[in-house]
Enzyme design. Structure first.
Site, PDB file in Angstrom:
ATOM      1  N   TYR A   1      -4.675  13.557 -14.213  1.00 54.07           N
ATOM      2  CA  TYR A   1      -5.777  12.587 -14.300  1.00 54.07           C
ATOM      3  C   TYR A   1      -7.147  13.190 -14.046  1.00 54.07           C
ATOM      4  O   TYR A   1      -8.095  12.450 -13.820  1.00 54.07           O
ATOM      5  CB  TYR A   1      -5.646  11.480 -13.232  1.00 54.07           C
ATOM      6  CG  TYR A   1      -4.319  10.997 -12.783  1.00 54.07           C
ATOM      7  CD1 TYR A   1      -3.461  10.320 -13.656  1.00 54.07           C
ATOM      8  CD2 TYR A   1      -3.924  11.131 -11.451  1.00 54.07           C
ATOM      9  CE1 TYR A   1      -2.257   9.821 -13.190  1.00 54.07           C
ATOM     10  CE2 TYR A   1      -2.715  10.630 -10.991  1.00 54.07           C
ATOM     11  CZ  TYR A   1      -1.886   9.977 -11.869  1.00 54.07           C
ATOM     12  OH  TYR A   1      -0.718   9.474 -11.408  1.00 54.07           O
TER      13      TYR A   1
ATOM     14  N   PRO B   1       0.818  -1.211   0.000  1.00 54.44           N
ATOM     15  CA  PRO B   1       0.000   0.000   0.000  1.00 54.44           C
ATOM     16  C   PRO B   1       0.852   1.262   0.000  1.00 54.44           C
ATOM     17  O   PRO B   1       1.853   1.349   0.709  1.00 54.44           O
ATOM     18  CB  PRO B   1      -0.779  -0.109   1.315  1.00 54.44           C
ATOM     19  CG  PRO B   1       0.122  -0.904   2.217  1.00 54.44           C
ATOM     20  CD  PRO B   1       0.815  -1.903   1.308  1.00 54.44           C
TER      21      PRO B   1
ATOM     22  N   ARG C   1      -0.794   4.787  -1.390  1.00 57.19           N
ATOM     23  CA  ARG C   1      -1.845   5.789  -1.209  1.00 57.19           C
ATOM     24  C   ARG C   1      -2.609   5.611   0.113  1.00 57.19           C
ATOM     25  O   ARG C   1      -2.841   6.582   0.835  1.00 57.19           O
ATOM     26  CB  ARG C   1      -2.828   5.647  -2.383  1.00 57.19           C
ATOM     27  CG  ARG C   1      -3.836   6.767  -2.522  1.00 57.19           C
ATOM     28  CD  ARG C   1      -4.877   6.389  -3.603  1.00 57.19           C
ATOM     29  NE  ARG C   1      -4.275   6.001  -4.847  1.00 57.19           N
ATOM     30  CZ  ARG C   1      -3.926   6.838  -5.826  1.00 57.19           C
ATOM     31  NH1 ARG C   1      -4.171   8.126  -5.704  1.00 57.19           N
ATOM     32  NH2 ARG C   1      -3.369   6.390  -6.929  1.00 57.19           N
TER      33      ARG C   1
ATOM     34  N   ARG D   1      -2.012  16.283  -9.804  1.00 58.14           N
ATOM     35  CA  ARG D   1      -2.940  15.168 -10.084  1.00 58.14           C
ATOM     36  C   ARG D   1      -4.183  15.578 -10.863  1.00 58.14           C
ATOM     37  O   ARG D   1      -4.735  14.788 -11.600  1.00 58.14           O
ATOM     38  CB  ARG D   1      -3.303  14.434  -8.792  1.00 58.14           C
ATOM     39  CG  ARG D   1      -2.096  13.687  -8.207  1.00 58.14           C
ATOM     40  CD  ARG D   1      -2.470  12.782  -7.037  1.00 58.14           C
ATOM     41  NE  ARG D   1      -3.286  11.668  -7.442  1.00 58.14           N
ATOM     42  CZ  ARG D   1      -4.586  11.583  -7.241  1.00 58.14           C
ATOM     43  NH1 ARG D   1      -5.224  12.543  -6.613  1.00 58.14           N
ATOM     44  NH2 ARG D   1      -5.251  10.534  -7.659  1.00 58.14           N
TER      45      ARG D   1
ATOM     46  N   CYS E   1       1.506  29.642 -15.498  1.00 63.42           N
ATOM     47  CA  CYS E   1       0.998  30.161 -16.764  1.00 63.42           C
ATOM     48  C   CYS E   1       0.607  28.973 -17.617  1.00 63.42           C
ATOM     49  O   CYS E   1       1.330  28.571 -18.542  1.00 63.42           O
ATOM     50  CB  CYS E   1       2.075  30.979 -17.457  1.00 63.42           C
ATOM     51  SG  CYS E   1       2.649  32.289 -16.388  1.00 63.42           S
TER      52      CYS E   1
ATOM     53  N   TYR F   1       1.240  11.094  -3.661  1.00 65.21           N
ATOM     54  CA  TYR F   1       1.437  11.544  -5.042  1.00 65.21           C
ATOM     55  C   TYR F   1       1.281  13.063  -5.187  1.00 65.21           C
ATOM     56  O   TYR F   1       0.742  13.543  -6.178  1.00 65.21           O
ATOM     57  CB  TYR F   1       0.495  10.774  -5.995  1.00 65.21           C
ATOM     58  CG  TYR F   1       0.657   9.278  -5.858  1.00 65.21           C
ATOM     59  CD1 TYR F   1       1.833   8.662  -6.272  1.00 65.21           C
ATOM     60  CD2 TYR F   1      -0.325   8.491  -5.265  1.00 65.21           C
ATOM     61  CE1 TYR F   1       2.011   7.297  -6.120  1.00 65.21           C
ATOM     62  CE2 TYR F   1      -0.148   7.119  -5.106  1.00 65.21           C
ATOM     63  CZ  TYR F   1       1.022   6.527  -5.538  1.00 65.21           C
ATOM     64  OH  TYR F   1       1.203   5.184  -5.383  1.00 65.21           O
TER      65      TYR F   1
HETATM   66  C1  LIG Z   1       2.159   2.331  -7.376  1.00 66.32           C
HETATM   67  C2  LIG Z   1       2.447   0.978  -6.904  1.00 66.32           C
HETATM   68  C3  LIG Z   1       2.072   0.590  -5.612  1.00 66.32           C
HETATM   69  C4  LIG Z   1       1.290   1.464  -4.683  1.00 66.32           C
HETATM   70  O1  LIG Z   1       0.005   1.720  -5.145  1.00 66.32           O
HETATM   71  P1  LIG Z   1      -1.030   2.512  -4.236  1.00 66.32           P
HETATM   72  O2  LIG Z   1      -2.216   2.673  -5.105  1.00 66.32           O
HETATM   73  O3  LIG Z   1      -0.401   3.804  -3.879  1.00 66.32           O
HETATM   74  O4  LIG Z   1      -1.327   1.675  -3.040  1.00 66.32           O
HETATM   75  C5  LIG Z   1       2.445  -0.667  -5.195  1.00 66.32           C
HETATM   76  N1  LIG Z   1       3.143  -1.496  -5.996  1.00 66.32           N
HETATM   77  C6  LIG Z   1       3.512  -1.157  -7.236  1.00 66.32           C
HETATM   78  C7  LIG Z   1       4.300  -2.103  -8.049  1.00 66.32           C
HETATM   79  C8  LIG Z   1       3.183   0.084  -7.735  1.00 66.32           C
HETATM   80  O5  LIG Z   1       3.542   0.418  -8.974  1.00 66.32           O
END
Ligand SMILES: *Cc1c(COP(=O)(O)O)cnc(C)c1O
Length: 431
Positions: free
Chosen positions: A334, A291, A293, A330, A361, A390
Protein backbone atom coordinates in the site's frame (compact mmCIF):
# COMPACT_ATOMS: atom_id res chain seq x y z
CA UNK A 1 9.55 11.16 19.60
CA UNK A 2 6.45 9.53 18.21
CA UNK A 3 5.73 7.61 21.43
CA UNK A 4 6.27 8.00 25.17
CA UNK A 5 7.87 4.57 25.62
CA UNK A 6 10.83 5.58 23.43
CA UNK A 7 13.78 7.48 24.87
CA UNK A 8 17.53 7.84 24.26
CA UNK A 9 20.10 6.61 26.78
CA UNK A 10 23.54 7.97 27.70
CA UNK A 11 25.16 5.96 24.89
CA UNK A 12 22.94 7.69 22.36
CA UNK A 13 20.99 4.49 21.73
CA UNK A 14 17.25 4.18 21.32
CA UNK A 15 15.54 2.61 24.33
CA UNK A 16 12.14 0.95 24.21
CA UNK A 17 10.41 0.89 27.56
CA UNK A 18 13.83 1.51 29.13
CA UNK A 19 15.64 -1.30 27.28
CA UNK A 20 18.52 -0.45 24.92
CA UNK A 21 17.40 -1.44 21.41
CA UNK A 22 20.96 -2.32 20.34
CA UNK A 23 21.23 -4.71 23.29
CA UNK A 24 17.96 -6.38 22.31
CA UNK A 25 19.36 -6.78 18.79
CA UNK A 26 22.61 -8.23 20.15
CA UNK A 27 20.83 -10.68 22.46
CA UNK A 28 18.01 -11.88 20.19
CA UNK A 29 19.39 -11.20 16.70
CA UNK A 30 17.81 -9.23 13.86
CA UNK A 31 15.39 -8.74 12.25
CA UNK A 32 13.50 -8.69 15.52
CA UNK A 33 9.91 -7.79 16.30
CA UNK A 34 9.73 -6.08 19.67
CA UNK A 35 6.33 -5.76 21.35
CA UNK A 36 5.86 -3.57 24.41
CA UNK A 37 3.35 -5.42 26.57
CA UNK A 38 2.63 -2.37 28.72
CA UNK A 39 1.62 -0.29 25.70
CA UNK A 40 -0.47 -3.18 24.38
CA UNK A 41 -2.29 -3.56 27.69
CA UNK A 42 -2.82 0.18 27.98
CA UNK A 43 -4.43 0.17 24.52
CA UNK A 44 -6.77 -2.68 25.56
CA UNK A 45 -7.74 -0.81 28.74
CA UNK A 46 -8.51 2.37 26.84
CA UNK A 47 -11.13 0.53 24.78
CA UNK A 48 -12.51 -1.63 27.59
CA UNK A 49 -12.98 1.35 29.89
CA UNK A 50 -14.46 3.68 27.28
CA UNK A 51 -16.86 1.06 25.91
CA UNK A 52 -18.00 0.17 29.42
CA UNK A 53 -18.58 3.82 30.17
CA UNK A 54 -20.34 4.84 26.97
CA UNK A 55 -22.08 1.61 25.88
CA UNK A 56 -22.70 -0.18 29.17
CA UNK A 57 -21.27 -3.16 31.02
CA UNK A 58 -22.22 -5.85 28.48
CA UNK A 59 -20.41 -4.14 25.63
CA UNK A 60 -16.79 -4.98 24.92
CA UNK A 61 -14.05 -4.56 22.38
CA UNK A 62 -13.13 -7.61 20.32
CA UNK A 63 -9.48 -7.78 19.42
CA UNK A 64 -9.22 -8.29 15.63
CA UNK A 65 -6.76 -11.18 15.56
CA UNK A 66 -5.73 -10.67 11.98
CA UNK A 67 -3.64 -7.65 12.99
CA UNK A 68 -1.29 -9.88 15.00
CA UNK A 69 -2.07 -13.49 15.80
CA UNK A 70 0.22 -15.73 17.82
CA UNK A 71 -0.44 -17.79 20.92
CA UNK A 72 1.00 -15.29 23.39
CA UNK A 73 -1.35 -12.45 22.53
CA UNK A 74 -4.57 -14.22 23.50
CA UNK A 75 -4.00 -14.52 27.27
CA UNK A 76 -3.09 -10.83 27.31
CA UNK A 77 -6.24 -9.59 25.58
CA UNK A 78 -8.38 -12.02 27.57
CA UNK A 79 -6.98 -10.84 30.88
CA UNK A 80 -7.84 -7.28 29.84
CA UNK A 81 -11.48 -8.25 29.36
CA UNK A 82 -11.62 -8.44 25.58
CA UNK A 83 -13.29 -10.90 23.24
CA UNK A 84 -11.70 -11.65 19.86
CA UNK A 85 -12.56 -11.72 16.22
CA UNK A 86 -11.11 -14.51 14.12
CA UNK A 87 -11.15 -14.86 10.34
CA UNK A 88 -9.97 -18.41 9.72
CA UNK A 89 -9.73 -21.84 11.33
CA UNK A 90 -6.02 -21.13 11.72
CA UNK A 91 -6.74 -18.17 13.96
CA UNK A 92 -9.34 -20.20 15.87
CA UNK A 93 -6.82 -22.99 16.32
CA UNK A 94 -4.16 -20.57 17.56
CA UNK A 95 -6.52 -18.96 20.06
CA UNK A 96 -7.81 -22.34 21.29
CA UNK A 97 -4.21 -23.52 21.69
CA UNK A 98 -3.78 -20.56 24.04
CA UNK A 99 -6.94 -21.61 25.96
CA UNK A 100 -8.96 -18.63 24.78
CA UNK A 101 -12.66 -19.49 25.30
CA UNK A 102 -14.48 -20.25 22.05
CA UNK A 103 -17.67 -18.58 23.25
CA UNK A 104 -15.85 -15.24 23.24
CA UNK A 105 -14.89 -15.60 19.57
CA UNK A 106 -16.61 -13.95 16.60
CA UNK A 107 -15.94 -15.81 13.36
CA UNK A 108 -15.57 -13.60 10.27
CA UNK A 109 -14.68 -14.37 6.68
CA UNK A 110 -16.24 -13.66 3.30
CA UNK A 111 -15.75 -17.18 2.01
CA UNK A 112 -15.88 -19.74 4.78
CA UNK A 113 -15.56 -23.22 3.31
CA UNK A 114 -17.77 -26.09 4.47
CA UNK A 115 -14.81 -27.34 6.53
CA UNK A 116 -14.32 -23.90 8.09
CA UNK A 117 -17.99 -23.73 9.07
CA UNK A 118 -17.93 -27.19 10.58
CA UNK A 119 -14.73 -26.42 12.47
CA UNK A 120 -16.27 -23.24 13.85
CA UNK A 121 -19.52 -24.89 14.98
CA UNK A 122 -17.68 -27.86 16.51
CA UNK A 123 -15.30 -25.51 18.32
CA UNK A 124 -18.27 -23.82 19.99
CA UNK A 125 -17.69 -20.38 18.48
CA UNK A 126 -19.79 -17.70 20.20
CA UNK A 127 -20.97 -15.88 17.10
CA UNK A 128 -20.61 -16.47 13.39
CA UNK A 129 -20.55 -13.21 11.47
CA UNK A 130 -22.37 -14.49 8.42
CA UNK A 131 -21.20 -12.77 5.26
CA UNK A 132 -23.63 -14.03 2.60
CA UNK A 133 -26.44 -16.38 1.52
CA UNK A 134 -24.15 -19.27 0.69
CA UNK A 135 -22.69 -19.32 4.16
CA UNK A 136 -26.14 -18.98 5.73
CA UNK A 137 -27.43 -22.12 4.04
CA UNK A 138 -24.42 -24.26 4.89
CA UNK A 139 -24.29 -22.99 8.46
CA UNK A 140 -27.97 -23.74 9.04
CA UNK A 141 -27.56 -27.27 7.68
CA UNK A 142 -24.40 -28.01 9.66
CA UNK A 143 -25.80 -26.57 12.88
CA UNK A 144 -28.76 -28.94 12.42
CA UNK A 145 -26.49 -31.93 11.82
CA UNK A 146 -24.40 -31.09 14.86
CA UNK A 147 -27.43 -30.33 17.04
CA UNK A 148 -26.48 -26.71 17.70
CA UNK A 149 -28.47 -23.49 17.59
CA UNK A 150 -25.80 -21.10 16.32
CA UNK A 151 -25.80 -17.42 17.29
CA UNK A 152 -25.02 -15.15 14.36
CA UNK A 153 -24.57 -11.53 13.36
CA UNK A 154 -25.34 -10.64 9.75
CA UNK A 155 -22.68 -8.66 7.94
CA UNK A 156 -24.14 -5.67 6.13
CA UNK A 157 -22.52 -3.02 3.96
CA UNK A 158 -23.74 0.45 4.69
CA UNK A 159 -22.59 2.17 1.49
CA UNK A 160 -20.08 4.58 3.01
CA UNK A 161 -16.71 5.58 1.66
CA UNK A 162 -14.30 6.38 4.48
CA UNK A 163 -11.26 8.24 3.25
CA UNK A 164 -8.63 5.57 3.50
CA UNK A 165 -6.54 3.33 1.28
CA UNK A 166 -8.38 1.48 -1.49
CA UNK A 167 -7.21 -1.94 -0.33
CA UNK A 168 -8.56 -1.51 3.21
CA UNK A 169 -11.79 0.28 2.33
CA UNK A 170 -14.63 -2.18 2.92
CA UNK A 171 -17.78 -0.16 3.56
CA UNK A 172 -18.79 0.75 0.04
CA UNK A 173 -21.71 -0.89 -1.76
CA UNK A 174 -19.29 -2.41 -4.28
CA UNK A 175 -17.40 -4.65 -1.87
CA UNK A 176 -16.80 -8.38 -1.58
CA UNK A 177 -17.72 -8.20 2.10
CA UNK A 178 -21.24 -8.45 3.45
CA UNK A 179 -24.60 -7.75 1.86
CA UNK A 180 -25.54 -4.20 0.84
CA UNK A 181 -28.47 -2.35 2.36
CA UNK A 182 -28.73 0.12 -0.54
CA UNK A 183 -29.56 -2.46 -3.21
CA UNK A 184 -32.32 -4.05 -1.13
CA UNK A 185 -30.43 -7.35 -0.92
CA UNK A 186 -29.93 -7.06 2.83
CA UNK A 187 -33.70 -7.37 3.33
CA UNK A 188 -33.76 -10.80 1.69
CA UNK A 189 -30.64 -11.81 3.62
CA UNK A 190 -32.20 -10.90 6.97
CA UNK A 191 -35.46 -12.65 6.12
CA UNK A 192 -33.65 -15.76 4.96
CA UNK A 193 -31.62 -15.84 8.18
CA UNK A 194 -34.75 -15.48 10.30
CA UNK A 195 -36.26 -18.46 8.47
CA UNK A 196 -33.30 -20.71 9.41
CA UNK A 197 -34.30 -22.98 12.25
CA UNK A 198 -30.83 -23.61 13.58
CA UNK A 199 -29.65 -20.03 13.54
CA UNK A 200 -30.37 -17.35 16.06
CA UNK A 201 -30.03 -13.85 14.59
CA UNK A 202 -28.65 -11.66 17.37
CA UNK A 203 -27.92 -8.57 15.31
CA UNK A 204 -25.81 -6.93 12.66
CA UNK A 205 -22.19 -6.33 11.87
CA UNK A 206 -20.57 -3.74 9.66
CA UNK A 207 -16.98 -2.63 9.17
CA UNK A 208 -16.30 0.47 7.09
CA UNK A 209 -12.54 0.23 6.63
CA UNK A 210 -9.20 0.67 8.33
CA UNK A 211 -6.74 3.41 9.35
CA UNK A 212 -9.63 5.90 9.58
CA UNK A 213 -9.24 9.22 11.39
CA UNK A 214 -12.40 11.10 10.42
CA UNK A 215 -15.47 10.55 12.59
CA UNK A 216 -18.14 11.02 9.97
CA UNK A 217 -18.17 7.46 8.61
CA UNK A 218 -18.55 5.91 12.08
CA UNK A 219 -21.33 8.30 13.03
CA UNK A 220 -23.19 7.78 9.78
CA UNK A 221 -22.70 4.01 9.99
CA UNK A 222 -24.34 3.99 13.43
CA UNK A 223 -27.34 5.93 12.16
CA UNK A 224 -27.78 3.84 9.02
CA UNK A 225 -27.67 0.58 10.97
CA UNK A 226 -30.18 1.73 13.59
CA UNK A 227 -32.54 3.09 10.96
CA UNK A 228 -32.25 -0.24 9.16
CA UNK A 229 -32.83 -2.19 12.38
CA UNK A 230 -36.01 -0.18 12.96
CA UNK A 231 -37.31 -1.03 9.52
CA UNK A 232 -36.45 -4.72 9.93
CA UNK A 233 -38.16 -4.77 13.32
CA UNK A 234 -41.29 -3.45 11.72
CA UNK A 235 -41.15 -5.81 8.76
CA UNK A 236 -39.99 -8.99 10.49
CA UNK A 237 -40.21 -8.46 14.25
CA UNK A 238 -36.43 -8.84 14.61
CA UNK A 239 -35.16 -7.30 17.85
CA UNK A 240 -31.61 -5.96 17.52
CA UNK A 241 -29.79 -7.37 20.55
CA UNK A 242 -26.22 -6.91 19.35
CA UNK A 243 -24.57 -4.39 17.06
CA UNK A 244 -20.96 -4.88 16.03
CA UNK A 245 -19.66 -1.72 14.39
CA UNK A 246 -16.27 -3.09 13.30
CA UNK A 247 -12.77 -1.75 13.76
CA UNK A 248 -10.70 0.68 11.85
CA UNK A 249 -9.55 3.52 14.11
CA UNK A 250 -6.31 5.00 12.76
CA UNK A 251 -2.87 5.05 14.38
CA UNK A 252 0.13 7.34 13.99
CA UNK A 253 2.78 5.94 11.68
CA UNK A 254 4.52 9.27 11.26
CA UNK A 255 4.22 12.63 13.00
CA UNK A 256 2.11 13.80 10.05
CA UNK A 257 -0.66 11.46 11.16
CA UNK A 258 -3.10 13.03 13.63
CA UNK A 259 -3.46 11.89 17.21
CA UNK A 260 -6.77 10.08 17.67
CA UNK A 261 -8.57 10.40 21.00
CA UNK A 262 -10.11 6.92 21.28
CA UNK A 263 -12.40 7.52 24.30
CA UNK A 264 -13.53 10.77 22.68
CA UNK A 265 -14.32 8.96 19.46
CA UNK A 266 -16.21 6.19 21.27
CA UNK A 267 -18.23 8.79 23.17
CA UNK A 268 -19.13 10.44 19.88
CA UNK A 269 -20.22 7.17 18.27
CA UNK A 270 -22.28 6.35 21.38
CA UNK A 271 -24.00 9.71 21.16
CA UNK A 272 -24.94 9.10 17.53
CA UNK A 273 -26.11 5.57 18.28
CA UNK A 274 -28.27 6.68 21.19
CA UNK A 275 -29.64 9.56 19.16
CA UNK A 276 -30.60 7.17 16.37
CA UNK A 277 -32.14 4.69 18.83
CA UNK A 278 -34.34 7.47 20.23
CA UNK A 279 -35.26 8.76 16.82
CA UNK A 280 -36.21 5.36 15.38
CA UNK A 281 -37.54 3.88 18.62
CA UNK A 282 -35.08 0.99 18.86
CA UNK A 283 -33.75 -0.32 22.21
CA UNK A 284 -30.04 0.39 22.63
CA UNK A 285 -28.24 -2.85 21.66
CA UNK A 286 -25.14 -4.36 23.22
CA UNK A 287 -22.32 -2.82 21.19
CA UNK A 288 -19.09 -4.46 20.07
CA UNK A 289 -16.16 -2.85 18.32
CA UNK A 290 -13.28 -4.70 16.65
CA UNK A 291 -10.04 -2.80 16.96
CA UNK A 292 -6.96 -4.54 15.60
CA UNK A 293 -4.42 -1.97 14.48
CA UNK A 294 -5.13 0.46 17.32
CA UNK A 295 -4.48 -2.30 19.90
CA UNK A 296 -1.14 -3.58 18.62
CA UNK A 297 0.41 -1.22 16.04
CA UNK A 298 2.12 1.29 18.32
CA UNK A 299 3.26 -1.45 20.71
CA UNK A 300 5.57 -2.83 18.01
CA UNK A 301 9.03 -1.81 16.82
CA UNK A 302 11.08 -3.81 14.32
CA UNK A 303 14.87 -3.82 14.66
CA UNK A 304 17.14 -4.51 11.70
CA UNK A 305 20.89 -4.51 11.16
CA UNK A 306 21.99 -2.36 8.27
CA UNK A 307 24.40 -3.58 5.64
CA UNK A 308 25.43 0.04 5.07
CA UNK A 309 24.66 2.70 2.52
CA UNK A 310 24.68 2.82 -1.24
CA UNK A 311 24.66 6.19 -2.95
CA UNK A 312 23.46 6.29 -6.53
CA UNK A 313 24.93 9.54 -7.80
CA UNK A 314 22.31 12.01 -8.96
CA UNK A 315 19.46 9.80 -7.73
CA UNK A 316 19.23 8.68 -4.15
CA UNK A 317 20.83 7.05 -1.15
CA UNK A 318 19.87 3.57 -0.07
CA UNK A 319 20.20 2.08 3.40
CA UNK A 320 19.97 -1.70 3.23
CA UNK A 321 18.52 -3.83 6.02
CA UNK A 322 18.56 -7.55 6.82
CA UNK A 323 14.77 -7.86 6.48
CA UNK A 324 12.14 -5.98 4.49
CA UNK A 325 9.00 -7.01 2.62
CA UNK A 326 9.18 -10.52 4.04
CA UNK A 327 8.62 -9.28 7.60
CA UNK A 328 6.75 -6.08 6.63
CA UNK A 329 5.04 -6.07 3.22
CA UNK A 330 2.97 -2.93 3.88
CA UNK A 331 5.08 -0.57 1.79
CA UNK A 332 5.03 -3.03 -1.09
CA UNK A 333 1.26 -3.50 -0.72
CA UNK A 334 0.00 0.00 0.00
CA UNK A 335 2.99 2.35 -0.03
CA UNK A 336 2.43 2.59 3.71
CA UNK A 337 4.57 5.17 5.51
CA UNK A 338 6.77 4.55 8.52
CA UNK A 339 9.00 6.38 10.96
CA UNK A 340 12.57 5.09 10.75
CA UNK A 341 15.35 5.76 13.27
CA UNK A 342 19.02 4.91 13.47
CA UNK A 343 18.82 3.31 16.92
CA UNK A 344 22.61 3.28 17.22
CA UNK A 345 23.08 7.03 16.67
CA UNK A 346 20.16 8.82 18.24
CA UNK A 347 22.32 11.78 19.31
CA UNK A 348 23.50 12.46 15.75
CA UNK A 349 21.32 14.68 13.63
CA UNK A 350 18.90 12.93 11.33
CA UNK A 351 20.22 14.61 8.18
CA UNK A 352 20.76 11.68 5.82
CA UNK A 353 17.95 11.34 3.32
CA UNK A 354 17.56 7.74 2.22
CA UNK A 355 15.34 4.95 1.03
CA UNK A 356 15.34 1.90 3.27
CA UNK A 357 15.58 -1.20 1.11
CA UNK A 358 15.08 -4.84 2.10
CA UNK A 359 17.11 -7.85 1.10
CA UNK A 360 14.83 -9.49 -1.47
CA UNK A 361 15.55 -9.59 -5.19
CA UNK A 362 12.64 -7.28 -5.87
CA UNK A 363 12.87 -3.54 -6.48
CA UNK A 364 9.61 -3.04 -4.59
CA UNK A 365 11.23 -4.38 -1.44
CA UNK A 366 11.33 -1.19 0.55
CA UNK A 367 10.23 -0.13 3.99
CA UNK A 368 10.28 3.63 3.51
CA UNK A 369 11.27 6.13 0.85
CA UNK A 370 13.01 9.45 1.34
CA UNK A 371 13.20 9.40 5.12
CA UNK A 372 15.74 11.31 7.23
CA UNK A 373 17.94 9.36 9.64
CA UNK A 374 21.43 9.75 11.13
CA UNK A 375 23.82 8.39 8.50
CA UNK A 376 24.43 4.74 9.37
CA UNK A 377 27.51 2.58 9.16
CA UNK A 378 27.35 -1.12 8.43
CA UNK A 379 26.22 -2.89 11.60
CA UNK A 380 24.08 -0.06 12.99
CA UNK A 381 20.64 -0.99 14.28
CA UNK A 382 17.74 0.52 12.34
CA UNK A 383 14.39 0.79 14.12
CA UNK A 384 11.07 0.99 12.29
CA UNK A 385 8.23 2.16 14.52
CA UNK A 386 4.54 1.19 14.64
CA UNK A 387 5.05 -2.30 13.25
CA UNK A 388 2.88 -4.22 15.73
CA UNK A 389 -0.04 -4.59 13.31
CA UNK A 390 -0.11 -6.35 9.92
CA UNK A 391 3.61 -7.17 9.94
CA UNK A 392 4.20 -10.56 11.56
CA UNK A 393 0.68 -11.56 10.49
CA UNK A 394 1.52 -10.75 6.85
CA UNK A 395 5.08 -12.07 6.86
CA UNK A 396 6.27 -14.54 4.24
CA UNK A 397 9.24 -16.72 3.39
CA UNK A 398 9.83 -15.12 0.01
CA UNK A 399 13.44 -15.65 -1.09
CA UNK A 400 13.52 -18.37 1.60
CA UNK A 401 14.00 -15.86 4.35
CA UNK A 402 13.03 -17.26 7.76
CA UNK A 403 10.49 -15.23 9.72
CA UNK A 404 12.01 -13.14 12.53
CA UNK A 405 11.70 -13.82 16.23
CA UNK A 406 9.40 -11.73 18.42
CA UNK A 407 10.15 -10.60 21.94
CA UNK A 408 7.67 -9.15 24.41
CA UNK A 409 9.08 -6.56 26.77
CA UNK A 410 7.62 -5.39 30.04
CA UNK A 411 9.11 -3.47 32.94
CA UNK A 412 12.68 -3.79 31.75
CA UNK A 413 12.47 -7.52 30.94
CA UNK A 414 12.38 -9.18 27.52
CA UNK A 415 11.11 -12.66 26.73
CA UNK A 416 10.88 -14.54 23.45
CA UNK A 417 7.26 -15.12 22.44
CA UNK A 418 7.90 -16.31 18.87
CA UNK A 419 11.09 -18.18 18.00
CA UNK A 420 13.05 -17.23 14.92
CA UNK A 421 12.35 -19.66 12.08
CA UNK A 422 15.19 -21.96 11.15
CA UNK A 423 16.26 -23.24 7.73
CA UNK A 424 14.83 -26.63 8.77
CA UNK A 425 11.46 -24.93 9.33
CA UNK A 426 11.60 -23.74 5.72
CA UNK A 427 11.73 -27.25 4.31
CA UNK A 428 9.80 -29.17 6.95
CA UNK A 429 6.75 -29.84 4.76
CA UNK A 430 8.69 -30.63 1.63
CA UNK A 431 8.99 -34.26 0.61
C1 LIG B 1 -9.61 -5.77 9.51
C2 LIG B 1 -10.86 -5.81 10.26
C3 LIG B 1 -10.92 -5.30 11.56
C4 LIG B 1 -9.77 -4.60 12.23
O1 LIG B 1 -9.44 -3.41 11.60
P1 LIG B 1 -8.34 -2.45 12.24
O2 LIG B 1 -8.19 -1.36 11.25
O3 LIG B 1 -7.10 -3.25 12.39
O4 LIG B 1 -8.86 -1.95 13.54
C5 LIG B 1 -12.10 -5.44 12.25
N1 LIG B 1 -13.17 -6.05 11.70
C6 LIG B 1 -13.15 -6.55 10.46
C7 LIG B 1 -14.34 -7.23 9.92
C8 LIG B 1 -12.00 -6.45 9.70
O5 LIG B 1 -11.99 -6.93 8.46
Amino acid sequence: MLYDNLTVNEKGHLTISGIDATELAAEFGTPLYVMDEDVLRANCRTYVKAMYEFFGSESAPLYASKALSFKGIYPIVESEGMCIDVVSPGEIYTALAADFPAEKMFFHGSNKTDEDIKYGVLSGIGYFVVDNHNELEVLDRMAAELGVKQKVLLRLTVGLDPHTLEAINTGRVDSQFGVPIDTGQADDFVKAALACENISVEGFHSHVGSQIFESDSFNRQAEILIEYAARMKEETGLELKVLNIGGGLGVRYTDRDPFLDIPGRIAEIAEHLKGACDKYDVDMPVVFMEPGRSIVANAGVTLYTTGGTKEVKGYRNYVTIDGGMTDNPRFALYKAEYTVLNASRMNKSADYECTVAGRCCESGDRIAENVMIAKPERGDIIAVLTTGAYNYSMASNYNRIPRPAMVMISKGQARTVVKRESFEDLIKNEL
